[in-house]
Design a protein around this motif. Structure first.
Motif, PDB file in Angstrom:
ATOM      1  N   THR A   7       0.851  -1.084  -0.014  1.00 42.37           N
ATOM      2  CA  THR A   7       0.143  -0.241   0.159  1.00 42.37           C
ATOM      3  C   THR A   7       0.985   0.891   0.172  1.00 42.37           C
ATOM      4  N   GLU A  58      -6.539   4.883   0.261  1.00 45.26           N
ATOM      5  CA  GLU A  58      -6.883   3.323   0.734  1.00 45.26           C
ATOM      6  C   GLU A  58      -8.365   2.985   0.314  1.00 45.26           C
ATOM      7  N   ARG A  60      -9.274  -0.223   0.057  1.00 44.70           N
ATOM      8  CA  ARG A  60      -9.392  -2.148   0.870  1.00 44.70           C
ATOM      9  C   ARG A  60      -9.511  -1.775   2.254  1.00 44.70           C
TER      10      ARG A  60
END
Length: 98
Positions: A7, A58, A60
């Motif tokens: 990430t 992000e 997720r």
């Protein structure tokens, strides 16, 4: 086992997007400079153009809404629970031959 994906934080993504949009570098050049795949850069640029800086955050692991997922069940009535457990015990006793 699945592949572990790296990430990147928002400032890093913003830097890559700025290199593409403001400095006029290509996807592959930006990818080479930052040592990441050019497809990732393209995806970040598309997200940035569609949603702004929010598109680089992000996504997720975050729930999309309260209606997503398994519905919560109501708590079981204590009397119903006792009846269910007694029935399970009877089945187990029959299976074990007691």
């Amino acid at each position: 086992m699945g592949k572990i994906r790296k990430t990147y934080d928002v400032p890093f993504k913003k830097k890559a997007v700025d290199m593409y949009l403001k400095e006029g570098m290509g996807y592959k050049t930006v990818g080479r400079e930052l040592e990441i795949d050019h497809k990732i850069v393209r995806r970040w640029v598309q997200h940035f153009e569609a949603e702004g800086i929010k598109g680089l955050e992000e996504k997720r692991g975050k729930a999309k809404g309260s209606g997503i997922g398994r519905p919560k069940t109501r708590p079981e009535d204590p009397e119903e629970k006792i009846k269910r457990l007694e029935a399970e015990n009877e089945i187990l006793k029959k299976l074990l031959g007691k």
